[in-house]
Design a protein around this motif. Structure first.
Motif, PDB file in Angstrom:
ATOM      1  N   GLN A  33       0.836  -1.215   0.000  1.00  0.00           N
ATOM      2  CA  GLN A  33       0.000   0.000   0.000  1.00  0.00           C
ATOM      3  C   GLN A  33       0.865   1.257   0.000  1.00  0.00           C
ATOM      4  N   GLU A  36       2.122   1.658  -3.495  1.00  0.00           N
ATOM      5  CA  GLU A  36       1.042   2.126  -4.376  1.00  0.00           C
ATOM      6  C   GLU A  36       0.747   3.600  -4.150  1.00  0.00           C
ATOM      7  N   ASN A  37       0.738   4.035  -2.893  1.00  0.00           N
ATOM      8  CA  ASN A  37       0.503   5.447  -2.591  1.00  0.00           C
ATOM      9  C   ASN A  37       1.616   6.322  -3.152  1.00  0.00           C
ATOM     10  N   ARG A  38       2.858   5.872  -3.007  1.00  0.00           N
ATOM     11  CA  ARG A  38       4.005   6.628  -3.529  1.00  0.00           C
ATOM     12  C   ARG A  38       3.930   6.739  -5.048  1.00  0.00           C
ATOM     13  N   ALA A  40       1.214   6.542  -6.931  1.00  0.00           N
ATOM     14  CA  ALA A  40       0.097   7.429  -7.276  1.00  0.00           C
ATOM     15  C   ALA A  40       0.495   8.897  -7.124  1.00  0.00           C
ATOM     16  N   GLU A  41       1.256   9.196  -6.074  1.00  0.00           N
ATOM     17  CA  GLU A  41       1.735  10.566  -5.849  1.00  0.00           C
ATOM     18  C   GLU A  41       2.689  10.998  -6.969  1.00  0.00           C
TER      19      GLU A  41
END
Length: 113
Positions: A33, A36-38, A40-41
């Motif tokens: 997660q 994935e967040n990194r 997306a950023e």
């Protein structure tokens, strides 16, 4: 990419920590997660006006990038600014020597807060 109406496929490689068999499943999922967040950023701040698919892929960066290069027109690799991409052990150097498509290595500067 904008000039030639290219489509980007953006991949972020991640590897489970050493002794992954000792890491609880929920911790591993948390690491995925975070990746994935990194990603997306990074896509949000750097890819605008270009069609792009992004995904987190488990594996060594070299293997993940070389697998992606098999179906790519170009392989674009970001590397920390100031790191010599020709040095031994460099992911960029390894990919440049083994990829089946042209490789472009781009220095990535850290954002100033």
């Amino acid at each position: 990419a904008l000039l030639v109406d290219a489509r980007l496929r953006i991949e972020l490689a991640w590897q489970p920590p050493d002794l992954a068999s000792l890491v609880p499943f929920r911790v591993e999922m948390s690491l995925v997660q975070i990746a994935e967040n990194r990603l997306a950023e990074l896509v949000h701040h750097n890819v605008q006006g270009v069609e792009a698919d992004s995904m987190v892929v488990e594996g060594s960066p070299s293997r993940v990038l070389l697998d992606a290069a098999k179906v790519a027109d170009y392989l674009l690799i970001g590397r920390p600014d100031g790191v010599d991409p020709r040095r031994s052990g460099s992911i960029a150097a390894y990919c440049a020597n083994h990829a089946t498509c042209p490789v472009i290595v781009v220095p990535v500067r850290k954002a100033v807060s």
